[in-house]
Design a protein around this motif. Structure first.
Motif, mmCIF file in Angstrom:
data_model
loop_
_atom_site.group_PDB
_atom_site.id
_atom_site.type_symbol
_atom_site.label_atom_id
_atom_site.label_comp_id
_atom_site.label_asym_id
_atom_site.label_seq_id
_atom_site.Cartn_x
_atom_site.Cartn_y
_atom_site.Cartn_z
ATOM 1 N N GLY A 103 84.206 48.197 59.546
ATOM 2 C CA GLY A 103 85.495 48.667 59.066
ATOM 3 C C GLY A 103 85.365 49.525 57.826
ATOM 4 N N ASN A 104 86.527 49.871 57.269
ATOM 5 C CA ASN A 104 86.594 50.671 56.058
ATOM 6 C C ASN A 104 86.924 49.732 54.912
ATOM 7 O OD1 ASN A 104 87.081 52.375 53.949
ATOM 8 N ND2 ASN A 104 88.577 53.635 55.012
ATOM 9 N N ASN A 105 85.947 49.389 54.140
ATOM 10 C CA ASN A 105 86.119 48.452 53.027
ATOM 11 C C ASN A 105 86.203 49.210 51.712
ATOM 12 O OD1 ASN A 105 86.099 45.927 54.499
ATOM 13 N ND2 ASN A 105 84.001 46.504 55.015
ATOM 14 N N SER A 106 87.183 50.101 51.623
ATOM 15 C CA SER A 106 87.326 50.942 50.434
ATOM 16 C C SER A 106 87.689 50.139 49.189
ATOM 17 C CB SER A 106 88.359 52.039 50.676
ATOM 18 O OG SER A 106 89.609 51.461 51.007
ATOM 19 N N GLY A 107 88.069 48.865 49.363
ATOM 20 C CA GLY A 107 88.342 48.003 48.216
ATOM 21 C C GLY A 107 87.096 47.684 47.416
ATOM 22 N N LEU A 108 85.922 47.867 48.034
ATOM 23 C CA LEU A 108 84.668 47.701 47.299
ATOM 24 C C LEU A 108 84.395 49.012 46.566
ATOM 25 C CD1 LEU A 108 82.532 45.899 50.010
ATOM 26 C CD2 LEU A 108 83.431 44.898 47.908
ATOM 27 N N GLU A 131 78.079 48.436 60.406
ATOM 28 C CA GLU A 131 78.589 49.064 61.617
ATOM 29 C C GLU A 131 79.287 50.385 61.365
ATOM 30 O OE1 GLU A 131 80.673 46.623 64.394
ATOM 31 O OE2 GLU A 131 78.713 46.132 65.213
ATOM 32 N N THR A 132 79.680 50.648 60.128
ATOM 33 C CA THR A 132 80.314 51.924 59.792
ATOM 34 C C THR A 132 79.740 52.425 58.470
ATOM 35 O OG1 THR A 132 82.102 50.860 58.554
ATOM 36 C CG2 THR A 132 82.493 51.265 60.910
ATOM 37 N N SER A 133 79.871 53.716 58.234
ATOM 38 C CA SER A 133 79.386 54.293 56.979
ATOM 39 C C SER A 133 80.197 53.827 55.785
ATOM 40 C CB SER A 133 79.413 55.817 57.061
ATOM 41 O OG SER A 133 78.464 56.254 58.007
ATOM 42 N N THR A 134 81.404 53.341 56.022
ATOM 43 C CA THR A 134 82.264 52.874 54.928
ATOM 44 C C THR A 134 82.315 51.349 54.846
ATOM 45 O OG1 THR A 134 84.186 53.007 56.382
ATOM 46 C CG2 THR A 134 83.714 54.937 54.996
ATOM 47 N N ALA A 135 81.379 50.681 55.503
ATOM 48 C CA ALA A 135 81.395 49.217 55.560
ATOM 49 C C ALA A 135 81.302 48.573 54.184
ATOM 50 C CB ALA A 135 80.263 48.707 56.447
ATOM 51 N N ARG A 157 70.305 47.098 58.224
ATOM 52 C CA ARG A 157 70.342 47.588 59.600
ATOM 53 C C ARG A 157 71.605 48.416 59.741
ATOM 54 N NH1 ARG A 157 67.103 44.547 63.049
ATOM 55 N NH2 ARG A 157 68.341 45.125 64.843
ATOM 56 N N GLY A 158 71.496 49.521 60.406
ATOM 57 C CA GLY A 158 72.672 50.314 60.716
ATOM 58 C C GLY A 158 72.669 50.566 62.209
ATOM 59 N N ASN A 159 73.842 50.640 62.802
ATOM 60 C CA ASN A 159 73.848 50.972 64.216
ATOM 61 C C ASN A 159 74.181 52.441 64.389
ATOM 62 O OD1 ASN A 159 76.635 51.310 64.211
ATOM 63 N ND2 ASN A 159 77.059 49.291 65.048
ATOM 64 N N LEU A 160 74.335 52.881 65.602
ATOM 65 C CA LEU A 160 74.530 54.304 65.868
ATOM 66 C C LEU A 160 75.839 54.831 65.298
ATOM 67 C CD1 LEU A 160 73.128 54.479 69.491
ATOM 68 C CD2 LEU A 160 71.986 55.017 67.347
ATOM 69 N N ASN A 161 76.783 53.953 64.951
ATOM 70 C CA ASN A 161 78.034 54.386 64.345
ATOM 71 C C ASN A 161 77.906 54.586 62.842
ATOM 72 O OD1 ASN A 161 79.419 54.223 66.812
ATOM 73 N ND2 ASN A 161 79.700 52.030 66.534
ATOM 74 N N ALA A 162 76.812 54.182 62.256
ATOM 75 C CA ALA A 162 76.635 54.275 60.803
ATOM 76 C C ALA A 162 75.299 54.912 60.439
ATOM 77 C CB ALA A 162 76.743 52.888 60.178
ATOM 78 N N PRO A 163 75.092 56.168 60.864
ATOM 79 C CA PRO A 163 73.805 56.777 60.545
ATOM 80 C C PRO A 163 73.661 57.218 59.088
ATOM 81 C CG PRO A 163 75.191 58.340 61.685
ATOM 82 C CD PRO A 163 75.949 57.041 61.655
#
Length: 163
Positions: A5-10, A26-30, A48-54
């Motif tokens: 998800g987008n954890n912009s609160g961090l 799982e996402t670049s904004t995790a 670890r990053g998956n293909l959605n978070a290169p």
């Protein structure tokens, strides 16, 4: 731990400390814009990053006299700064893919110990570069300013340094 998800609160004032186990993004904004603290030992876990978070935009700060950043899955690009914390920061890439660091690497000695690592950022100011470890290791650089300011040590016969 799986983070998505987008954890912009961090915010950049937040930290996520990696001690043991895998941090699976799982996402670049995790992790929002939190700083990742690398405190793990060589076999204690990694990122670890998956293909959605290169691309991982977070800054990384090493903690302790010999801290490891273990990269364990998929090709990743880290765009944030890397602070070696006036110490020895070890990059240990066991993923079999390429890990790229495009942010500024500074403040200590950089050890590239396993796998393929690319330094593409300009104006790196870390002190020494050690290349070599327990397995084949390759360090690729974008140019002179990607290497920091000190001596380069090639510690094994199975290492390569290229542009």
């Amino acid at each position: 731990m799986l983070v998505s998800g987008n954890n912009s609160g961090l915010t950049s004032a937040s930290t996520v400390t990696l001690i043991t186990g895998d941090l699976n993004m799982e996402t670049s904004t995790a992790l929002g814009s939190a700083t990742i603290i690398a405190k793990a030992g060589v076999s204690d876990g990694g990122i670890r990053g998956n293909l959605n978070a290169p691309t991982i935009p977070n800054a990384i700060k090493f903690f302790g006299p010999d801290s490891y950043l273990n990269l364990t899955a998929n090709a990743l690009t880290f765009t944030g700064s890397v602070d070696l914390n006036a110490s020895n920061g070890h990059i240990y890439n066991t993923s079999g893919t390429t890990m790229t660091f495009s942010g500024v690497v500074s403040n200590g000695n950089l050890y590239v110990e396993r796998g393929t690592v690319v330094l593409s950022g300009a104006a790196n100011t870390y002190n020494k570069t050690y290349v070599g470890g327990s397995s084949d290791v390759a360090l690729k650089i974008a140019g002179d300013s990607s290497l920091g300011t000190g001596t380069i040590y090639l510690n094994r016969s199975n290492v390569s340094l290229s542009t």
